[in-house]
Each structure stands twice: as structure tokens, then as C-alpha cells.
Design a protein around this motif. Structure first.
Motif, PDB file in Angstrom:
ATOM      1  N   LYS A  51      -7.710  31.833 -51.236  1.00 58.35           N
ATOM      2  CA  LYS A  51      -6.563  32.005 -50.348  1.00 58.35           C
ATOM      3  C   LYS A  51      -5.807  30.684 -50.319  1.00 58.35           C
ATOM      4  CE  LYS A  51      -5.472  33.228 -45.602  1.00 58.35           C
ATOM      5  NZ  LYS A  51      -6.029  33.562 -44.303  1.00 58.35           N
ATOM      6  N   ILE A  52      -4.551  30.712 -50.729  1.00 61.06           N
ATOM      7  CA  ILE A  52      -3.724  29.511 -50.725  1.00 61.06           C
ATOM      8  C   ILE A  52      -2.800  29.593 -49.514  1.00 61.06           C
ATOM      9  CG2 ILE A  52      -1.988  28.193 -51.955  1.00 61.06           C
ATOM     10  CD1 ILE A  52      -3.175  29.202 -54.548  1.00 61.06           C
ATOM     11  N   VAL A  53      -2.910  28.601 -48.663  1.00 56.18           N
ATOM     12  CA  VAL A  53      -2.105  28.561 -47.445  1.00 56.18           C
ATOM     13  C   VAL A  53      -1.032  27.493 -47.630  1.00 56.18           C
ATOM     14  CG1 VAL A  53      -2.136  28.162 -44.972  1.00 56.18           C
ATOM     15  CG2 VAL A  53      -4.096  29.217 -46.073  1.00 56.18           C
ATOM     16  N   TYR A  54       0.203  27.888 -47.517  1.00 56.90           N
ATOM     17  CA  TYR A  54       1.305  26.949 -47.637  1.00 56.90           C
ATOM     18  C   TYR A  54       1.755  26.538 -46.241  1.00 56.90           C
ATOM     19  CZ  TYR A  54       1.593  28.278 -52.513  1.00 56.90           C
ATOM     20  OH  TYR A  54       1.303  28.489 -53.818  1.00 56.90           O
ATOM     21  N   VAL A  55       1.801  25.240 -45.996  1.00 55.19           N
ATOM     22  CA  VAL A  55       2.230  24.714 -44.709  1.00 55.19           C
ATOM     23  C   VAL A  55       3.604  24.097 -44.907  1.00 55.19           C
ATOM     24  CG1 VAL A  55       1.709  23.097 -42.864  1.00 55.19           C
ATOM     25  CG2 VAL A  55      -0.146  24.248 -44.066  1.00 55.19           C
ATOM     26  N   GLU A  56       4.574  24.604 -44.156  1.00 55.75           N
ATOM     27  CA  GLU A  56       5.922  24.054 -44.278  1.00 55.75           C
ATOM     28  C   GLU A  56       5.976  22.704 -43.588  1.00 55.75           C
ATOM     29  OE1 GLU A  56       9.449  26.239 -43.383  1.00 55.75           O
ATOM     30  OE2 GLU A  56       8.506  28.110 -44.002  1.00 55.75           O
ATOM     31  N   GLN A  57       6.518  21.725 -44.292  1.00 57.64           N
ATOM     32  CA  GLN A  57       6.679  20.409 -43.706  1.00 57.64           C
ATOM     33  C   GLN A  57       8.111  20.261 -43.217  1.00 57.64           C
ATOM     34  OE1 GLN A  57       5.447  17.504 -46.544  1.00 57.64           O
ATOM     35  NE2 GLN A  57       3.283  17.962 -46.261  1.00 57.64           N
ATOM     36  N   GLU A  58       8.259  19.404 -42.221  1.00 59.39           N
ATOM     37  CA  GLU A  58       9.589  19.200 -41.660  1.00 59.39           C
ATOM     38  C   GLU A  58      10.464  18.440 -42.657  1.00 59.39           C
ATOM     39  OE1 GLU A  58       8.680  17.006 -38.161  1.00 59.39           O
ATOM     40  OE2 GLU A  58       8.639  18.806 -36.924  1.00 59.39           O
ATOM     41  N   THR A  59      11.718  18.800 -42.690  1.00 60.46           N
ATOM     42  CA  THR A  59      12.658  18.077 -43.532  1.00 60.46           C
ATOM     43  C   THR A  59      13.065  16.783 -42.836  1.00 60.46           C
ATOM     44  OG1 THR A  59      14.564  19.190 -42.571  1.00 60.46           O
ATOM     45  CG2 THR A  59      13.535  20.244 -44.494  1.00 60.46           C
ATOM     46  N   PHE A  60      13.733  15.926 -43.569  1.00 66.24           N
ATOM     47  CA  PHE A  60      14.180  14.651 -43.008  1.00 66.24           C
ATOM     48  C   PHE A  60      15.145  14.882 -41.844  1.00 66.24           C
ATOM     49  CE2 PHE A  60      17.269  11.165 -42.890  1.00 66.24           C
ATOM     50  CZ  PHE A  60      16.394  10.122 -42.575  1.00 66.24           C
ATOM     51  N   ILE A  61      16.007  15.884 -41.977  1.00 63.55           N
ATOM     52  CA  ILE A  61      16.990  16.173 -40.924  1.00 63.55           C
ATOM     53  C   ILE A  61      16.283  16.618 -39.644  1.00 63.55           C
ATOM     54  CG2 ILE A  61      18.883  17.726 -40.283  1.00 63.55           C
ATOM     55  CD1 ILE A  61      19.696  17.697 -43.245  1.00 63.55           C
ATOM     56  N   VAL A  77      -3.854  19.448 -52.558  1.00 65.77           N
ATOM     57  CA  VAL A  77      -5.218  19.660 -52.091  1.00 65.77           C
ATOM     58  C   VAL A  77      -5.803  18.347 -51.576  1.00 65.77           C
ATOM     59  CG1 VAL A  77      -7.561  20.238 -52.852  1.00 65.77           C
ATOM     60  CG2 VAL A  77      -5.647  21.680 -53.512  1.00 65.77           C
ATOM     61  N   GLN A  78      -5.444  17.226 -52.189  1.00 70.90           N
ATOM     62  CA  GLN A  78      -5.912  15.926 -51.704  1.00 70.90           C
ATOM     63  C   GLN A  78      -5.369  15.644 -50.302  1.00 70.90           C
ATOM     64  OE1 GLN A  78      -4.778  13.030 -54.614  1.00 70.90           O
ATOM     65  NE2 GLN A  78      -6.534  13.455 -55.948  1.00 70.90           N
ATOM     66  N   LYS A  79      -4.128  16.040 -50.045  1.00 72.57           N
ATOM     67  CA  LYS A  79      -3.536  15.809 -48.728  1.00 72.57           C
ATOM     68  C   LYS A  79      -4.127  16.744 -47.678  1.00 72.57           C
ATOM     69  CE  LYS A  79       0.863  14.008 -50.320  1.00 72.57           C
ATOM     70  NZ  LYS A  79       2.304  14.212 -50.376  1.00 72.57           N
ATOM     71  N   ASP A  80      -4.329  18.010 -48.029  1.00 72.05           N
ATOM     72  CA  ASP A  80      -4.862  18.987 -47.088  1.00 72.05           C
ATOM     73  C   ASP A  80      -5.815  19.925 -47.831  1.00 72.05           C
ATOM     74  OD1 ASP A  80      -5.367  20.605 -44.933  1.00 72.05           O
ATOM     75  OD2 ASP A  80      -3.446  21.655 -45.021  1.00 72.05           O
ATOM     76  N   PRO A  81      -7.125  19.658 -47.799  1.00 70.68           N
ATOM     77  CA  PRO A  81      -8.067  20.486 -48.555  1.00 70.68           C
ATOM     78  C   PRO A  81      -8.219  21.908 -48.028  1.00 70.68           C
ATOM     79  CG  PRO A  81      -9.200  18.613 -47.525  1.00 70.68           C
ATOM     80  CD  PRO A  81      -7.763  18.527 -47.160  1.00 70.68           C
ATOM     81  N   MET A  82      -7.699  22.208 -46.852  1.00 72.54           N
ATOM     82  CA  MET A  82      -7.844  23.546 -46.288  1.00 72.54           C
ATOM     83  C   MET A  82      -6.896  24.567 -46.917  1.00 72.54           C
ATOM     84  SD  MET A  82     -10.316  23.519 -44.266  1.00 72.54           S
ATOM     85  CE  MET A  82     -10.082  25.102 -43.508  1.00 72.54           C
TER      86      MET A  82
END
Length: 140
Positions: free
Chosen positions: A102-112, A26-31
Motif C-alpha cells: 500500500k503506497i500512501v501519498y502525503v501531500e506537502q504544503e507548497t511554498f505559497i 521512503v527514506q523521508k517517510d518509511p510508512m
């Protein structure tokens, strides 16, 4: 020496709770925790009600009473009293608002995936420089 083993085991077996991870997210993305409202609308249809009854009297007369959705008609014929009552149908609409998180999950890119993007960009830059080098050599 035993206390050192216990201390190492204690440090290895402790971990961060899910609440801590959620707080960091939540600190990284409060939305990701945004309130939303769900609206549920129920409709009830009350069917009309009709009631008839008869009473006998010796007078002749007709009386009609109407109030809101109710209509009562009383007819006196000789020694018979006819009562006709009718209640019209009604529609009841009930709106319920239910707030929920409503909890929105944002997929982050992997290192690859990040590395693949950088490799493609680097290759495009190298190809661009080679093309530019050939154009310069052709005209010089």
C-alpha cells in the motif's frame, strides 16, 4: 569543443529515475510503503442431490444407511425394491488472503501555503502587540 557540447548535452539529458525518487521518499517517510492484506471470502452452496431407483425382489424388508451427509433407504415390498438416496446440501467457505503493498501519498504544503501561514501568524503577533501597547499606555 565538440566534446564539451556533447558533455553538456549528456549532463542536461540525464535525470533521476523514478526508483531513485521513490527511494528518497521512503527514506523521508518509511510508512508510505506499508504492507496490507486483503481478505476475500467465497461461499459455495452445494445443492442437495436426490436419487431414486427401483429393483424387484420377493422379500419384505427396510434398510436405512446414514453416513455423514448421505442417507440411503432401501425398502423391499413383495417383488419391488425402492431405493431412496439423499445427499444433504453443504456449504464450502474458502478464505483467500492477498498481501499487497500500500503506497500512501502525503501531500506537502507548497511554498505559497507556508508563506500564507507565516504571514497570518506575523499579523496576529503584530495585532497582539498593538493591543498590549494600548493597554499599557492606558494604565501608565
Amino acid at each position: 569543443m565538440k566534446w564539451l557540447v556533447k558533455l553538456i548535452l549528456l549532463l542536461l539529458l540525464t535525470s533521476c529515475s523514478a526508483q531513485w525518487h521513490l527511494k528518497k521518499a521512503v527514506q523521508k517517510d518509511p510508512m508510505i510503503l506499508k504492507k496490507d492484506t486483503l481478505v476475500v471470502q467465497d461461499t459455495f452452496v452445494v445443492p442437495p442431490v436426490v436419487l431414486k431407483d427401483t429393483v424387484t425382489l420377493k422379500q419384505h424388508d427396510t434398510i436405512t444407511i446414514t453416513k455423514d451427509r448421505l442417507r440411503v433407504k432401501i425398502v423391499k415390498v413383495n417383488d419391488t425394491l425402492i431405493i431412496d438416496a439423499k445427499c444433504d446440501s453443504d456449504t464450502i467457505v474458502r478464505t483467500i488472503e492477498v498481501p499487497y503493498d500500500k503506497i500512501v501519498y502525503v501531500e506537502q504544503e507548497t511554498f505559497i501555503q507556508k508563506a500564507q501561514k507565516w504571514i497570518v501568524r506575523l499579523l496576529l503577533i503584530v495585532v497582539g502587540f498593538k493591543i498590549l501597547q494600548r493597554i499599557i499606555e492606558k494604565y501608565i
